[in-house]
Enzyme design. Structure first.
Site, PDB file in Angstrom:
ATOM      1  N   ARG A   1      41.099  46.095  34.801  1.00 20.26           N
ATOM      2  CA  ARG A   1      42.636  45.436  35.217  1.00 20.26           C
ATOM      3  C   ARG A   1      43.494  46.685  35.525  1.00 20.26           C
ATOM      4  NH1 ARG A   1      44.184  39.815  32.287  1.00 20.26           N
ATOM      5  NH2 ARG A   1      45.210  39.616  34.537  1.00 20.26           N
TER       6      ARG A   1
ATOM      7  N   ASP B   1      41.468  32.003  38.351  1.00 17.37           N
ATOM      8  CA  ASP B   1      41.877  31.433  37.247  1.00 17.37           C
ATOM      9  C   ASP B   1      41.326  29.850  36.826  1.00 17.37           C
ATOM     10  OD1 ASP B   1      43.448  33.507  36.806  1.00 17.37           O
ATOM     11  OD2 ASP B   1      45.311  32.623  37.015  1.00 17.37           O
TER      12      ASP B   1
ATOM     13  N   CYS C   1      44.763  38.829  29.004  1.00 19.22           N
ATOM     14  CA  CYS C   1      43.160  38.622  28.765  1.00 19.22           C
ATOM     15  C   CYS C   1      42.422  39.681  29.101  1.00 19.22           C
ATOM     16  CB  CYS C   1      43.139  37.234  29.324  1.00 19.22           C
ATOM     17  SG  CYS C   1      43.913  35.804  28.645  1.00 19.22           S
TER      18      CYS C   1
ATOM     19  N   LYS D   1      53.200  28.884  35.289  1.00 18.60           N
ATOM     20  CA  LYS D   1      53.262  30.303  34.382  1.00 18.60           C
ATOM     21  C   LYS D   1      53.265  31.489  35.374  1.00 18.60           C
ATOM     22  CE  LYS D   1      49.759  32.667  31.902  1.00 18.60           C
ATOM     23  NZ  LYS D   1      49.272  33.625  33.196  1.00 18.60           N
ATOM     24  N   ASN D   2      52.307  31.468  36.290  1.00 19.21           N
ATOM     25  CA  ASN D   2      52.310  32.606  37.238  1.00 19.21           C
ATOM     26  C   ASN D   2      53.330  32.931  37.962  1.00 19.21           C
ATOM     27  OD1 ASN D   2      50.149  33.487  35.614  1.00 19.21           O
ATOM     28  ND2 ASN D   2      48.438  32.865  37.249  1.00 19.21           N
TER      29      ASN D   2
ATOM     30  N   ARG E   1      48.665  30.060  25.484  1.00 17.60           N
ATOM     31  CA  ARG E   1      49.457  31.056  26.323  1.00 17.60           C
ATOM     32  C   ARG E   1      49.726  30.430  27.872  1.00 17.60           C
ATOM     33  NH1 ARG E   1      47.535  36.943  25.735  1.00 17.60           N
ATOM     34  NH2 ARG E   1      48.992  37.269  27.123  1.00 17.60           N
TER      35      ARG E   1
HETATM   36  C1  UD1 Z   1      44.987  38.123  38.902  1.00 15.82           C
HETATM   37  C2  UD1 Z   1      44.381  37.152  39.976  1.00 15.82           C
HETATM   38  C3  UD1 Z   1      45.692  36.047  39.922  1.00 15.82           C
HETATM   39  C4  UD1 Z   1      45.587  35.520  38.359  1.00 15.82           C
HETATM   40  C5  UD1 Z   1      45.694  36.882  37.527  1.00 15.82           C
HETATM   41  C6  UD1 Z   1      45.387  36.346  35.929  1.00 15.82           C
HETATM   42  C7  UD1 Z   1      43.775  37.268  42.278  1.00 15.82           C
HETATM   43  C8  UD1 Z   1      43.650  38.062  43.752  1.00 15.82           C
HETATM   44  N1  UD1 Z   1      44.638  37.797  41.343  1.00 15.82           N
HETATM   45  O1  UD1 Z   1      46.145  38.963  39.335  1.00 15.82           O
HETATM   46  O2  UD1 Z   1      45.504  35.052  40.787  1.00 15.82           O
HETATM   47  O3  UD1 Z   1      46.647  34.573  38.146  1.00 15.82           O
HETATM   48  O4  UD1 Z   1      44.864  37.768  37.751  1.00 15.82           O
HETATM   49  O5  UD1 Z   1      44.153  35.705  35.764  1.00 15.82           O
HETATM   50  O6  UD1 Z   1      43.164  36.356  42.321  1.00 15.82           O
HETATM   51  N2  UD1 Z   1      43.222  45.791  40.884  1.00 15.82           N
HETATM   52  C9  UD1 Z   1      43.227  47.255  40.946  1.00 15.82           C
HETATM   53  N3  UD1 Z   1      44.162  48.235  40.878  1.00 15.82           N
HETATM   54  C10 UD1 Z   1      45.634  47.654  40.813  1.00 15.82           C
HETATM   55  C11 UD1 Z   1      45.569  45.984  40.551  1.00 15.82           C
HETATM   56  C12 UD1 Z   1      44.680  45.324  40.688  1.00 15.82           C
HETATM   57  O7  UD1 Z   1      42.142  47.788  41.142  1.00 15.82           O
HETATM   58  O8  UD1 Z   1      46.472  48.277  40.556  1.00 15.82           O
HETATM   59  C13 UD1 Z   1      42.107  44.976  40.921  1.00 15.82           C
HETATM   60  C14 UD1 Z   1      41.988  44.473  39.568  1.00 15.82           C
HETATM   61  O9  UD1 Z   1      41.111  45.322  38.810  1.00 15.82           O
HETATM   62  C15 UD1 Z   1      41.175  43.156  39.898  1.00 15.82           C
HETATM   63  C16 UD1 Z   1      41.721  42.836  41.173  1.00 15.82           C
HETATM   64  O10 UD1 Z   1      42.105  43.929  41.802  1.00 15.82           O
HETATM   65  O11 UD1 Z   1      39.840  43.435  39.984  1.00 15.82           O
HETATM   66  C17 UD1 Z   1      42.789  41.652  40.999  1.00 15.82           C
HETATM   67  O12 UD1 Z   1      44.031  42.279  40.498  1.00 15.82           O
HETATM   68  P1  UD1 Z   1      45.227  41.627  40.766  1.00 15.82           P
HETATM   69  O13 UD1 Z   1      45.435  40.445  41.619  1.00 15.82           O
HETATM   70  O14 UD1 Z   1      46.296  42.582  40.934  1.00 15.82           O
HETATM   71  O15 UD1 Z   1      45.458  40.799  39.210  1.00 15.82           O
HETATM   72  P2  UD1 Z   1      46.575  40.310  38.672  1.00 15.82           P
HETATM   73  O16 UD1 Z   1      47.881  40.503  39.196  1.00 15.82           O
HETATM   74  O17 UD1 Z   1      46.316  40.197  37.104  1.00 15.82           O
END
Ligand code: UD1
Length: 436
Positions: A122, A303, A117, A22-23, A402
């Protein structure tokens, strides 16, 4: 609400083909709009978030065809809109990846804030800051974001956190930018490397050296045919089902290197794991407690945090999980505790987004009616249900769909007694003592 009904106590035993990731598939589908031509993607999982992404692609002017469930043909020749419908963007987190790809293709994008989720705040500040440094002007209001650029120019970007989404957006905006972009402290999850491999097949020039990603802008991308990698989180989830039921499992199509951060932990717990080129065999022994910390790749993936909790609950000793990526990825804990788990959150550790969970050993789970509140948390409840005494009803199956293409068929083929709520009336009387 859609539910899963599980009669616990059956061993998970057998072999299973692991679905596409998915990712990986979601950002790859977003990338397709950079290609003025046709991309054929194989091994795309047939799950809700993919259906939403296809709707977005169509609304932008792409022609999308689905063949044999898992092959998708995307013709982006006539993309004519830069507006991602707000109602679709709100439905999932990964809609934010259309920022980079639409900027690269159209020079502008209007998009609602992403949904997905609820795991914590986020934010998307790293995405926006990085795009500004590539020449993008951004305006925001309560509903969403509007980005415009005359030209995209390469730049040096040092991410303060290895954000998966921000890294993907920068790559997509930079692929056809003028000059080179260098991302330092980039996320290098296998799913990101998969998206890069697909883009390079289309003619992009992207190199990965450690946690630095270098993107040399190219004038255009050509169409291609590409097979999406297998889903290491689905593989890890099924590994957990074998571990908790004292079973054994062959995970087919899984790349050893991609799943290593997960198999290593199961090995540390005492599981007999054998890895081969393209599959993993695992057999359960008596499992022992471990301490896990989630972190960006090659660390243990956030995850898989929820799915580990039921397995650790039945392992000998006291385990801990330190969650360092999301500040409130804990909604599964109260539900697991309703089934007999003894998991606590160490409040004083809840700082700088880090939360420590203590998982105390229990003898067994007891079936109950529990509620999935997010995708992986829902999978954790299924895992607990598979070994629980009696019947477990997991409400909120829509969250699980999902990410899992066919969790019922897969687990049934491995010996589980699991169905959806079509037969729910048959079990209500059996379960009346729980529902009362
Ligand atoms: C994250 C996970 C990913 C997982 C997905 C869904 C990590 C590093 N990332 O990706 O493996 O598949 O969730 O569960 O494990 N953040 C900020 N500012 C930003 C972007 C992120 O502060 O602009 C912070 C987020 O609040 C969070 C962390 O960075 O605490 C991880 O964010 P990010 O890797 O961007 O999240 P996803 O891309 O959703």
């Amino acid at each position: 609400m859609d539910s899963l009904v599980i009669r616990g106590g059956r061993k998970i035993k057998g072999e299973i083909d692991i679905q596409g990731s998915k990712n990986s598939a979601l950002p790859i589908l977003c990338s397709c709009i950079l290609v003025k031509g046709i991309v054929v993607l194989h091994n795309v999982p047939n799950i809700t978030d993919i259906h939403i992404t296809i709707e977005i692609l169509k609304s932008l002017g792409a022609i999308v065809k689905i063949e044999n469930n898992n092959t998708i043909i995307i013709d982006s020749t006539n993309i004519n809109s830069s507006v991602v419908p707000y109602s679709l963007a709100h439905k999932m987190r990964s809609s934010i990846i259309f920022l980079g790809s639409l900027l690269g293709r159209m020079g502008e994008v209007t998009i609602g804030y992403p949904g997905g989720c609820k795991l914590g705040a986020r934010p998307i500040d790293l995405h926006l800051k990085s795009l500004i440094s590539l020449g993008v002007n951004i305006t925001e209001d309560e509903e969403g974001i509007k980005c415009v650029c005359n030209n995209l120019f390469g730049n040096k970007i040092n991410l303060s956190f290895k954000s998966v989404g921000a890294t993907q957006n920068i790559i997509l905006a930079a692929v056809c930018a003028k000059g080179a972009t260098i991302i330092k402290n980039a996320a290098t999850e296998p799913e990101i490397l998969d998206m890069i491999a697909m883009l390079n097949k289309c003619g992009s020039k992207i190199k990965v050296i450690g946690d630095t990603i270098i993107i040399d802008g190219v004038k255009k991308l050509n169409g291609t045919e590409y097979t999406v990698m297998s889903d290491r989180i689905v593989a890890g989830t099924y590994l957990a089902t074998a571990a908790i039921t004292n079973g054994e499992i062959y995970l087919k199509g899984v790349k050893t290197k991609q799943i290593y951060p997960i198999t290593k932990i199961f090995e540390d717990m005492g599981m007999d794991i054998r890895t081969y080129d393209n599959f993993v065999f695992a057999k359960t022994n008596r499992l022992k407690a471990v301490n896990i910390t989630t972190s960006p790749h090659p660390g243990f993936p956030t995850d898989m945090q929820a799915q580990m909790m039921p397995v650790l609950s039945l392992s000998k000793g006291i385990s801990s999980i330190e969650e360092t990526i999301f500040e409130s990825r804990d909604k599964h804990i109260s539900e697991l505790n309703k089934m007999g788990a003894n998991i606590t959150i160490m409040e004083n550790y809840k700082e700088n987004k880090k939360t420590t969970f203590i998982i105390n050993e229990i003898n067994n789970f007891t079936g109950n009616v529990v509620y999935a509140k997010d995708l992986r948390g829902g999978a954790a409840l299924v895992i607990a249900g598979l070994c629980a005494e009696g019947i477990t009803i997991v409400e909120g199956y829509e969250y699980i769909k999902r990410g899992y293409q066919n969790i019922i068929k897969d687990l049934k083929s491995l010996g589980a007694d699991i169905s959806n709520n079509i037969n729910i009336s048959n079990v209500i009387s059996e379960k009346s003592h729980i529902l009362a």
